[in-house]
Design an enzyme around this catalytic site. Structure first.
Site, PDB file in Angstrom:
ATOM      1  N   ASP A 182       0.946  -1.262   0.038  1.00 53.86           N
ATOM      2  CA  ASP A 182      -0.101  -0.004  -0.017  1.00 53.86           C
ATOM      3  C   ASP A 182       0.761   1.338   0.086  1.00 53.86           C
ATOM      4  O   ASP A 182       0.759   1.895   0.858  1.00 53.86           O
ATOM      5  CB  ASP A 182      -1.014  -0.014   1.081  1.00 53.86           C
ATOM      6  CG  ASP A 182      -0.139  -0.014   2.459  1.00 53.86           C
ATOM      7  OD1 ASP A 182      -0.714   0.422   3.508  1.00 53.86           O
ATOM      8  OD2 ASP A 182       0.845  -0.275   2.579  1.00 53.86           O
ATOM      9  N   ASP A 238       7.006   1.226   1.754  1.00 55.78           N
ATOM     10  CA  ASP A 238       6.602   0.388   0.785  1.00 55.78           C
ATOM     11  C   ASP A 238       7.346   0.369  -0.403  1.00 55.78           C
ATOM     12  O   ASP A 238       7.808  -0.416  -1.046  1.00 55.78           O
ATOM     13  CB  ASP A 238       5.156   0.212   0.477  1.00 55.78           C
ATOM     14  CG  ASP A 238       4.005   0.191   1.404  1.00 55.78           C
ATOM     15  OD1 ASP A 238       3.981   1.016   2.324  1.00 55.78           O
ATOM     16  OD2 ASP A 238       3.303  -1.047   1.750  1.00 55.78           O
ATOM     17  N   ASN A 263      -2.643   2.822   3.359  1.00 47.57           N
ATOM     18  CA  ASN A 263      -1.961   4.338   3.715  1.00 47.57           C
ATOM     19  C   ASN A 263      -2.889   5.265   3.119  1.00 47.57           C
ATOM     20  O   ASN A 263      -3.227   6.099   3.758  1.00 47.57           O
ATOM     21  CB  ASN A 263      -0.689   4.260   3.270  1.00 47.57           C
ATOM     22  CG  ASN A 263       0.310   3.376   4.192  1.00 47.57           C
ATOM     23  OD1 ASN A 263       0.078   3.429   5.489  1.00 47.57           O
ATOM     24  ND2 ASN A 263       1.207   2.761   3.446  1.00 47.57           N
ATOM     25  N   THR A 282       3.061  -6.045   2.783  1.00 52.89           N
ATOM     26  CA  THR A 282       3.561  -5.043   3.638  1.00 52.89           C
ATOM     27  C   THR A 282       2.363  -3.969   3.975  1.00 52.89           C
ATOM     28  O   THR A 282       2.808  -2.738   4.173  1.00 52.89           O
ATOM     29  CB  THR A 282       4.593  -4.276   2.823  1.00 52.89           C
ATOM     30  OG1 THR A 282       4.268  -3.543   1.661  1.00 52.89           O
ATOM     31  CG2 THR A 282       5.738  -4.982   2.597  1.00 52.89           C
ATOM     32  N   PHE A 309      -0.855  -0.597  12.510  1.00 48.40           N
ATOM     33  CA  PHE A 309      -1.921  -0.197  11.480  1.00 48.40           C
ATOM     34  C   PHE A 309      -2.185  -1.582  10.594  1.00 48.40           C
ATOM     35  O   PHE A 309      -3.499  -1.603  10.286  1.00 48.40           O
ATOM     36  CB  PHE A 309      -1.343   1.119  10.548  1.00 48.40           C
ATOM     37  CG  PHE A 309      -2.220   1.317   9.586  1.00 48.40           C
ATOM     38  CD1 PHE A 309      -1.657   1.182   8.413  1.00 48.40           C
ATOM     39  CD2 PHE A 309      -3.304   2.286   9.837  1.00 48.40           C
ATOM     40  CE1 PHE A 309      -2.368   1.691   7.104  1.00 48.40           C
ATOM     41  CE2 PHE A 309      -3.997   2.590   8.639  1.00 48.40           C
ATOM     42  CZ  PHE A 309      -3.485   2.450   7.465  1.00 48.40           C
ATOM     43  N   ASN A 310      -1.304  -1.977   9.790  1.00 47.00           N
ATOM     44  CA  ASN A 310      -1.722  -2.950   8.949  1.00 47.00           C
ATOM     45  C   ASN A 310      -2.686  -4.177   9.531  1.00 47.00           C
ATOM     46  O   ASN A 310      -3.555  -4.585   8.722  1.00 47.00           O
ATOM     47  CB  ASN A 310      -0.411  -3.836   8.324  1.00 47.00           C
ATOM     48  CG  ASN A 310       0.469  -2.894   7.529  1.00 47.00           C
ATOM     49  OD1 ASN A 310      -0.179  -2.050   7.155  1.00 47.00           O
ATOM     50  ND2 ASN A 310       1.528  -3.292   7.395  1.00 47.00           N
ATOM     51  N   HIS A 351       9.671   0.649   8.099  1.00 42.71           N
ATOM     52  CA  HIS A 351       9.069  -0.696   8.364  1.00 42.71           C
ATOM     53  C   HIS A 351       9.035  -1.768   7.175  1.00 42.71           C
ATOM     54  O   HIS A 351       9.751  -2.825   7.432  1.00 42.71           O
ATOM     55  CB  HIS A 351       7.658  -0.751   8.499  1.00 42.71           C
ATOM     56  CG  HIS A 351       7.238   0.612   9.563  1.00 42.71           C
ATOM     57  ND1 HIS A 351       7.262   0.330  10.988  1.00 42.71           N
ATOM     58  CD2 HIS A 351       6.740   1.829   9.406  1.00 42.71           C
ATOM     59  CE1 HIS A 351       6.983   1.464  11.537  1.00 42.71           C
ATOM     60  NE2 HIS A 351       6.571   2.200  10.714  1.00 42.71           N
ATOM     61  N   ASP A 352       8.764  -1.379   5.886  1.00 42.62           N
ATOM     62  CA  ASP A 352       8.365  -2.495   5.091  1.00 42.62           C
ATOM     63  C   ASP A 352       9.427  -3.127   4.242  1.00 42.62           C
ATOM     64  O   ASP A 352       9.522  -4.334   4.177  1.00 42.62           O
ATOM     65  CB  ASP A 352       7.363  -1.879   4.102  1.00 42.62           C
ATOM     66  CG  ASP A 352       5.875  -1.420   4.712  1.00 42.62           C
ATOM     67  OD1 ASP A 352       5.459  -0.677   3.987  1.00 42.62           O
ATOM     68  OD2 ASP A 352       5.775  -2.138   5.586  1.00 42.62           O
TER      69      ASP A 352
HETATM   70  O1  RIB Z   1       2.373   0.201  10.752  1.00 38.71           O
HETATM   71  C1  RIB Z   1       3.343   0.332   9.795  1.00 38.71           C
HETATM   72  C2  RIB Z   1       2.977   0.028   8.658  1.00 38.71           C
HETATM   73  O2  RIB Z   1       1.518   0.645   8.117  1.00 38.71           O
HETATM   74  C3  RIB Z   1       3.671   0.190   7.355  1.00 38.71           C
HETATM   75  O3  RIB Z   1       3.437  -1.161   6.519  1.00 38.71           O
HETATM   76  C4  RIB Z   1       3.262   1.554   6.837  1.00 38.71           C
HETATM   77  O4  RIB Z   1       3.527   1.293   5.433  1.00 38.71           O
HETATM   78  C5  RIB Z   1       1.812   1.381   6.765  1.00 38.71           C
HETATM   79  O5  RIB Z   1       1.160   0.569   6.058  1.00 38.71           O
HETATM   80 CA    CA Z   2       2.896  -0.447   4.196  1.00 37.30          CA
END
Ligand code: RIB
Ligand code: CA
Length: 318
Positions: free
Chosen positions: A14, A19, A43, A128, A170-171, A244-245
């Site tokens: 996303d 990403d 996102n 991701t 979040f994901n 993160h990703d």
């Molecule tokens: O919480 C972090 C995640 O949420 C990452 O994948 C960022 O791109 C968002 O999608």
């Molecule tokens: Ca992401």
């Protein structure tokens, strides 16, 4: 290239600045054969995530096909994160209309068709973003499970706590029902939660090294991080933001940078207060199956060395 390939992967994402960096890292890794990119609402809405993924293919000169998947979660309303990623989802670089086309086939159908045509245990899924596409594919065609070698995902948290709610990352929060399907699917899972991603901080020194590479992909990376990092740096009073990703892709090409352990991880889908929580049974206090390789430690200098080394290859003679 075929001499080096050790993993055939599908990246479900996303974009999202982090990403995007995961895509750049994957495209520059001869160990990986990226069969396709599927995008999901997360996102920012789906029409922006697939536009952004196609922009990254243009910038990196990649011909990997891009498919649009689900525009909203299986059950929940879509939650987005423009407050972190900006209105475009990739604030920090100028948006343009990508040359890379959007494939006509729905992302979920691409995942199902590609897996059904593959050998057993032969394709790694690398989600991701929210797990809507993966959960929907498994739910509608369980025969794909035997073809999945492993799922290497970014999401969840243990000691770090939630980043969107006090208890959810979040994901996972965006589509907890899809996450529950994935975590119960029985295939090997490697999970990069906030506990490890919060160790790979985009400090000034690290971003300056990337910017100094002086090629279009490195420039885009530095530009995107420059916008993306400001939210988490102020929230956590940290010297950089968690990238993160790209941890998922880095684990595939240099797993020795990471430390993890197999344990049970289950998803909260009922409670309003803790919806999307990943309950990590780190100390094996239950007899639930140890379904996930939970990654909790990374050599963050080694991670940025790898990322910088691979971004540098975009400057080699085209
Ligand atoms: O919480 C972090 C995640 O949420 C990452 O994948 C960022 O791109 C968002 O999608
Ligand atoms: Ca992401």
């Amino acid at each position: 290239r075929s001499d080096f390939v050790t993993h055939r992967i599908i990246i479900d994402c996303d974009p999202g600045q982090d990403d995007a960096v995961a895509l750049f890292l994957a495209f520059a890794s001869p160990e990986l054969d990226v069969l396709g990119i599927t995008t999901v609402g997360g996102n920012v809405p789906l029409e922006l995530t697939h536009r952004n993924a196609r922009m990254m293919c243009d910038i990196a000169g990649s011909d990997v096909p891009v498919h649009a998947g689900c525009d909203k979660p299986m059950r929940q309303p879509l939650r987005t994160a423009e407050y972190i990623h900006g209105e475009t989802g990739i604030n920090g670089i100028d948006v343009f209309d990508p040359v890379t086309p959007l494939q006509a086939q729905h992302g979920v159908d691409f995942i199902i068709e590609t897996l059904l045509a593959a050998d057993d245990d032969s394709i790694i899924l690398v989600p991701t973003g929210p797990l809507t596409n993966i959960g929907t594919a498994i739910d509608s065609e369980p025969a794909i499970l035997a073809k999945i070698e492993r799922i290497v995902l970014m999401g969840g948290a243990m000691r770090e706590g939630g980043n969107r709610t006090p208890s959810a990352e979040f994901n996972i929060l965006v589509d907890p029902e899809a996450a529950d399907i994935v975590f119960r699917c029985g295939r090997p899972i490697t999970q990069m939660g906030l506990d490890v991603t919060h160790q790979v901080l985009s400090t000034k020194e690290r971003v300056d090294r990337i910017r100094a590479l002086g090629n279009p992909v490195a420039d885009a990376t530095a530009g995107m991080i420059g916008f993306f990092e400001r939210y988490d740096m102020s929230k956590y009073a940290a010297p950089g933001a968690p990238l993160h990703d790209p941890c998922t892709v880095a684990w595939l090409i240099r797993p020795e940078l990471f430390t993890g352990k197999d344990c049970n991880i289950a998803i909260e889908t009922q409670s309003e207060l803790t919806l999307g929580h990943t309950a990590v049974d780190f100390w094996h206090v239950t007899d639930r199956p140890r379904n996930v390789h939970w990654v909790y430690q990374v050599d963050s200098d080694g991670f940025y060395d790898l990322l910088t080394e691979r971004l540098a290859t975009y400057g080699d003679a085209a």
